[in-house]
Design an enzyme around this catalytic site. Sequence first.
Site, PDB file in Angstrom:
ATOM      1  N   GLY A 167     -27.417 -15.768  15.561  1.00 21.74           N
ATOM      2  CA  GLY A 167     -28.786 -15.295  16.271  1.00 21.74           C
ATOM      3  C   GLY A 167     -28.727 -13.963  16.855  1.00 21.74           C
ATOM      4  O   GLY A 167     -27.679 -13.352  16.954  1.00 21.74           O
ATOM      5  N   GLY A 168     -29.738 -13.765  17.492  1.00 16.27           N
ATOM      6  CA  GLY A 168     -29.547 -12.577  18.422  1.00 16.27           C
ATOM      7  C   GLY A 168     -28.497 -12.592  19.457  1.00 16.27           C
ATOM      8  O   GLY A 168     -27.563 -11.674  19.832  1.00 16.27           O
ATOM      9  N   PHE A 169     -28.259 -13.830  19.960  1.00 18.37           N
ATOM     10  CA  PHE A 169     -27.326 -14.099  20.931  1.00 18.37           C
ATOM     11  C   PHE A 169     -26.270 -15.171  20.830  1.00 18.37           C
ATOM     12  O   PHE A 169     -25.521 -15.432  21.539  1.00 18.37           O
ATOM     13  CB  PHE A 169     -28.207 -14.363  22.319  1.00 18.37           C
ATOM     14  CG  PHE A 169     -29.106 -13.570  22.491  1.00 18.37           C
ATOM     15  CD1 PHE A 169     -28.764 -12.085  22.874  1.00 18.37           C
ATOM     16  CD2 PHE A 169     -30.441 -13.827  22.332  1.00 18.37           C
ATOM     17  CE1 PHE A 169     -29.884 -11.453  23.110  1.00 18.37           C
ATOM     18  CE2 PHE A 169     -31.650 -13.145  22.655  1.00 18.37           C
ATOM     19  CZ  PHE A 169     -31.440 -11.958  23.257  1.00 18.37           C
ATOM     20  N   ALA A 170     -26.377 -15.703  19.717  1.00 16.59           N
ATOM     21  CA  ALA A 170     -25.594 -17.045  19.413  1.00 16.59           C
ATOM     22  C   ALA A 170     -24.835 -17.143  18.123  1.00 16.59           C
ATOM     23  O   ALA A 170     -25.344 -16.683  17.189  1.00 16.59           O
ATOM     24  CB  ALA A 170     -26.686 -18.112  19.650  1.00 16.59           C
ATOM     25  N   GLN A 171     -23.771 -17.688  18.149  1.00 17.79           N
ATOM     26  CA  GLN A 171     -23.260 -18.480  16.877  1.00 17.79           C
ATOM     27  C   GLN A 171     -23.575 -19.651  17.006  1.00 17.79           C
ATOM     28  O   GLN A 171     -23.713 -20.629  17.597  1.00 17.79           O
ATOM     29  CB  GLN A 171     -21.676 -18.360  17.084  1.00 17.79           C
ATOM     30  CG  GLN A 171     -21.130 -17.100  17.215  1.00 17.79           C
ATOM     31  CD  GLN A 171     -19.538 -17.043  17.353  1.00 17.79           C
ATOM     32  OE1 GLN A 171     -19.023 -17.982  17.590  1.00 17.79           O
ATOM     33  NE2 GLN A 171     -18.910 -15.711  17.456  1.00 17.79           N
ATOM     34  N   VAL A 172     -23.907 -20.009  15.405  1.00 17.75           N
ATOM     35  CA  VAL A 172     -24.272 -21.116  15.215  1.00 17.75           C
ATOM     36  C   VAL A 172     -23.610 -22.114  13.994  1.00 17.75           C
ATOM     37  O   VAL A 172     -23.156 -21.552  13.081  1.00 17.75           O
ATOM     38  CB  VAL A 172     -26.093 -21.224  14.738  1.00 17.75           C
ATOM     39  CG1 VAL A 172     -26.489 -22.540  14.377  1.00 17.75           C
ATOM     40  CG2 VAL A 172     -26.715 -20.281  15.717  1.00 17.75           C
ATOM     41  N   LYS A 179     -24.593 -24.627  19.126  1.00 19.84           N
ATOM     42  CA  LYS A 179     -25.029 -23.182  19.159  1.00 19.84           C
ATOM     43  C   LYS A 179     -24.143 -22.859  20.535  1.00 19.84           C
ATOM     44  O   LYS A 179     -24.037 -23.334  21.583  1.00 19.84           O
ATOM     45  CB  LYS A 179     -26.543 -23.189  19.800  1.00 19.84           C
ATOM     46  CG  LYS A 179     -27.140 -21.780  19.676  1.00 19.84           C
ATOM     47  CD  LYS A 179     -28.654 -21.671  19.923  1.00 19.84           C
ATOM     48  CE  LYS A 179     -29.145 -20.549  20.579  1.00 19.84           C
ATOM     49  NZ  LYS A 179     -30.616 -20.838  20.561  1.00 19.84           N
ATOM     50  N   LEU A 233     -22.530 -21.242  10.415  1.00 18.07           N
ATOM     51  CA  LEU A 233     -23.833 -21.362   9.679  1.00 18.07           C
ATOM     52  C   LEU A 233     -24.262 -19.644   9.706  1.00 18.07           C
ATOM     53  O   LEU A 233     -24.562 -19.204   8.895  1.00 18.07           O
ATOM     54  CB  LEU A 233     -24.979 -21.865  10.357  1.00 18.07           C
ATOM     55  CG  LEU A 233     -24.643 -23.414  10.366  1.00 18.07           C
ATOM     56  CD1 LEU A 233     -25.686 -24.390  10.782  1.00 18.07           C
ATOM     57  CD2 LEU A 233     -24.715 -23.835   8.753  1.00 18.07           C
ATOM     58  N   ASP A 242     -42.822 -17.425  22.127  1.00 18.44           N
ATOM     59  CA  ASP A 242     -42.346 -16.820  21.034  1.00 18.44           C
ATOM     60  C   ASP A 242     -42.480 -17.592  19.651  1.00 18.44           C
ATOM     61  O   ASP A 242     -41.313 -17.704  18.924  1.00 18.44           O
ATOM     62  CB  ASP A 242     -40.839 -16.428  21.276  1.00 18.44           C
ATOM     63  CG  ASP A 242     -40.242 -15.002  20.454  1.00 18.44           C
ATOM     64  OD1 ASP A 242     -41.179 -14.452  19.927  1.00 18.44           O
ATOM     65  OD2 ASP A 242     -39.047 -15.389  20.197  1.00 18.44           O
TER      66      ASP A 242
HETATM   67  N1  LIG Z   1     -30.738 -26.763  15.087  1.00 16.63           N
HETATM   68  C1  LIG Z   1     -30.629 -25.971  13.984  1.00 16.63           C
HETATM   69  N2  LIG Z   1     -30.156 -26.426  12.807  1.00 16.63           N
HETATM   70  C2  LIG Z   1     -29.854 -25.515  11.753  1.00 16.63           C
HETATM   71  N3  LIG Z   1     -29.783 -24.214  11.757  1.00 16.63           N
HETATM   72  C3  LIG Z   1     -30.194 -23.660  13.117  1.00 16.63           C
HETATM   73  C4  LIG Z   1     -30.153 -24.457  14.097  1.00 16.63           C
HETATM   74  N4  LIG Z   1     -30.514 -23.886  15.269  1.00 16.63           N
HETATM   75  C5  LIG Z   1     -30.412 -22.593  14.876  1.00 16.63           C
HETATM   76  N5  LIG Z   1     -30.155 -22.398  13.590  1.00 16.63           N
HETATM   77  C6  LIG Z   1     -29.928 -21.229  12.908  1.00 16.63           C
HETATM   78  O1  LIG Z   1     -29.501 -20.237  13.627  1.00 16.63           O
HETATM   79  C7  LIG Z   1     -30.221 -19.130  13.594  1.00 16.63           C
HETATM   80  C8  LIG Z   1     -30.396 -18.607  15.079  1.00 16.63           C
HETATM   81  O2  LIG Z   1     -30.608 -19.596  15.955  1.00 16.63           O
HETATM   82  P1  LIG Z   1     -31.397 -19.046  17.044  1.00 16.63           P
HETATM   83  O3  LIG Z   1     -32.732 -18.420  16.798  1.00 16.63           O
HETATM   84  O4  LIG Z   1     -31.593 -20.376  18.213  1.00 16.63           O
HETATM   85  O5  LIG Z   1     -30.612 -18.135  17.762  1.00 16.63           O
HETATM   86  P2  LIG Z   1     -30.952 -16.946  18.874  1.00 16.63           P
HETATM   87  O6  LIG Z   1     -29.504 -16.355  19.261  1.00 16.63           O
HETATM   88  O7  LIG Z   1     -31.580 -17.615  19.805  1.00 16.63           O
HETATM   89  O8  LIG Z   1     -31.760 -16.242  18.122  1.00 16.63           O
HETATM   90  P3  LIG Z   1     -32.995 -15.211  18.392  1.00 16.63           P
HETATM   91  O9  LIG Z   1     -32.961 -15.301  19.915  1.00 16.63           O
HETATM   92  O10 LIG Z   1     -32.531 -13.728  18.044  1.00 16.63           O
HETATM   93  O11 LIG Z   1     -33.977 -15.628  17.658  1.00 16.63           O
HETATM   94  C9  LIG Z   1     -31.445 -19.738  13.427  1.00 16.63           C
HETATM   95  O12 LIG Z   1     -32.346 -18.623  12.452  1.00 16.63           O
HETATM   96  C10 LIG Z   1     -31.227 -20.699  12.174  1.00 16.63           C
HETATM   97  O13 LIG Z   1     -31.084 -20.196  10.721  1.00 16.63           O
END
Ligand SMILES: Nc1ncnc2c1ncn2[C@@H]1O[C@H](COP(=O)(O)OP(=O)(O)OP(=O)(O)O)[C@@H](O)[C@H]1O
Length: 643
Positions: free
Chosen positions: A31-36, A56, A28, A159
Site C-alpha cells: 500500500g502507500g505505507f505498508a507491505q501486505v 500488514k 500480496l 477516508d
Molecule cells: N485484510 C486484508 N485482506 C486482503 N488484502 C488486504 C487486506 N488489507 C489490505 N489488503 C491489500 O493491501 C492493499 C493496501 O492495504 P492498505 O490500504 O491497508 O495499506 P496502506 O499502506 O494503508 O495503503 P494506503 O494508505 O495507501 O491506502 C489493499 O489495497 C488491499 O489490496
Amino acid sequence: MNQPQIGTYNVGTQLTVGSHQVEIVKYLTSGGFAQVYSALISPTDPHSNSNVACLKRVIVPDKPSLNTLRAEVDAMRLLRNNRYVVSYIDSHAAKATLHNGSYEVFVLMEYCERGGLIDFMNTRLQNRLHEYEILQIMSQVTQGVAAMHALQPPLIHRDIKIENVLISATNEYKLCDFGSVCGVIRPPRNSQELSYIQQDILKNTTAQYRSPEMVDIFRGLPIDEKSDIWALGIFLYKLCYYTTPFEKAGEPAILNGQFEFPLYPNYSEQLRNLIRDILVQNPCQRPNIYELLKRISIIQNIPCPIDDIQVIQPPSSRLNLTELHQLSATQNIRSLNSHLAIENSVPNAALQFGISNDMTRAKSLFNGEKSKIPHNATLNNSAGNSKTYLDNSQNVSHVLGPSSFKSEISNIPNNINDPKANSTAKLKQTIDSEAHSFRQSNTIKLALQDIFPQHDDYSSSSDESNPGDIDELKKTRSLGSYSIHDNAKRGESVKESLTSSSLPGSSFTPTPTKDKSEHESLSRAQSTNTVDNPKDRLPSFSKQNGPVFDGVSVSKQELKDSIKQRMLDKLNSSEESFNARKTYKAKTSVQEDTIKPIMPEQRVPTSKGKKLKPVPPFKPLNLRPKPPPKPLFLVGQKLSSEK
Ligand SMILES: Nc1ncnc2c1ncn2[C@@H]1O[C@H](COP(=O)(O)OP(=O)(O)OP(=O)(O)O)[C@@H](O)[C@H]1O
C-alpha cells in the site's frame, strides 16, 4: 511518511506478532505505507475461526508516525468483530534496526480473500454493477461506518472510498484503512487552528471525496459524521458510474454542489434521489448514518438492519438543528479530551452521556444485538417536529426516522438577527480577520506543536491564540477517551505499545522473531480500562533536552524539520495528483470512461519503488490561484475579506 525501501519476507518466514505465531504464505501487495501478506496464524482467530490472516508490515520513521498507527490500530480494536469492518486480530511494534530511529509495526487482521472492491469493479467494466449489487455493497459499507458513528464520542473515518473496501471469502464488503480516523473536529477559532485543520485534511483525506466543509474550512463548520456521509454519497455515485461526481471540475464543483448523472447505466430514480439527498452542501441536511441505511433498505425493500443510535440534543435545549450540529461537535471534541469535561460543561443532565455504557451498547448493537428501544416513543425537540426518543436509562436520545428531517431543516432560521446566528457570524469574523493577516504574512505555519501529535510544548508558542486549542484539535486523533489507551511506563527506551488495551489479542510484548536481532524486546505495558485523563498520557517535555517520548530523547529541530518536510511532500503530492487527475479526466470522453479501469485514488503517493518527483513548496488553499468565480450566493457564504 516516506516509506523506506525494505525487502519483502520470503514465503515460510516465521514471526511472532503479539500472542500469535505467524508464517508468511504470500506477499500480496504494497500500500502507500505498508507491505501486505497473507499468513498462517496460531492460535486460530476465534472471531473468524480461521488460521489464515492478513499481515500488514509498516516501517514508520519516528514516534509521531507511530502514534498515527497506534490510533489506526486502536480504531480497529474498537470496531473488531463488526461484520462489515476488517477485523483486527493482533499487533506489535518494535524498533527497527535497519533504519535509524524507525519502527517496524505489524498488524494482523482478517484476510479478505477476494481482494479489493476496486478490483471487483474493474472486472465489471463492460457489464456494470446492477442496482441490487450496488445497494448491497452500499448497505454493508454503511453498516461498517455506522459502527464508527455509533461510538460515543463518534469516530469519523475521513477516508471512505472504493479503495478502502475489501471483500471477504464469504462475499461480505468490509471497510478498512483506519489511518485517517479522528473524532469530530470543531470549527477553527483562529488562523492557527485553521491552518492546522487545512493541513490535516489535505494529509488524511482523498481529494475527490472531500466534503464542502472540508474544502472550504472558512464555512466554519465542524468536520463530523456528516463529512463521512458526503464521502458515502461520492462512494455510491462511483459504484454506479465508475467516476466521481466532481471529477472534472474539482473543488469549485464540490463547493457549488453541481453534478450530473451520466445516461449510462440507468439506475432507478430512487437511487439517484438518494445520491442527490446525500450530496447537499449543508451538512445538517444530509441524512445521518441511520437515515441513510434506512433509505437504502427501503430501496432494497428489506427491513433496516440496524436500530437508530443517533445521539441528539434533548428537547429542553431550545436549539435548532444547525446549532445542535455545532454543539454536538463541540461536545465531542471535549469528550475526546476529557470525559469529565463533558460532565462539567454541559448544563443539561440529559447530555451527560455515560460514555462507557453507550459504547458497550453501541458495540452490542453492531455486533448483532437489536436495540430494545421502542420505536414508537416520541419526543419533540426545539426544532419542532423531530421524532425522538429519550432513553433515560442510558441518557441517550434517539432519532427515530428521517421523515421529518427535511421539514425541520426548512424551519431553521438563517437570520443574521438571530442571536445564535450572530454568534456564528462573530466566529466567522474572528476567523476571517485572523485568516486575513495569516494570508498577508504569506507563510506556512508548521509549528512543531501544530503537526506533532501528542506533544505538549505549549510554552514555546508565541502565537496569540490559545495554544491549548490546537492541542484540543490534535487530540481528535487520540482515542484516549475510549478507555483503551495504555499507561505505558515512560523512561524506558525502545518500549513501544501499538495498541493500548489489556483486552485479549492486544499485545505490547517483546516480539521474538526467528531473527531476534531484527527486533528489540518490548515489554507488556500496564493498561487500564478506565476513562483516564489524556493529559496524563502526553509525553514529557524538558526545556533543556527537548521532547522526550517514552524516554527517547529527540532533537526538536530535527523532528520539526523532518516532519515539516514530510508533510509538505505529502500535501503537495496529494494536490498534484488531484490536479493531474482533473486535467486528465477533462480530456477523456464519457465513452472512454465506460471501459477504462478505475485507478486508485490516493491521499498520498505510494513509494512502490518509484522515486517521487520533487514538488514545489506547498501553498495553503487560501494562497493558491483563485478558482473561477463562484455564483453570488456562494460567495456570500464566505467571509468578507475573501471578496
Ligand atoms: N485484510 C486484508 N485482506 C486482503 N488484502 C488486504 C487486506 N488489507 C489490505 N489488503 C491489500 O493491501 C492493499 C493496501 O492495504 P492498505 O490500504 O491497508 O495499506 P496502506 O499502506 O494503508 O495503503 P494506503 O494508505 O495507501 O491506502 C489493499 O489495497 C488491499 O489490496
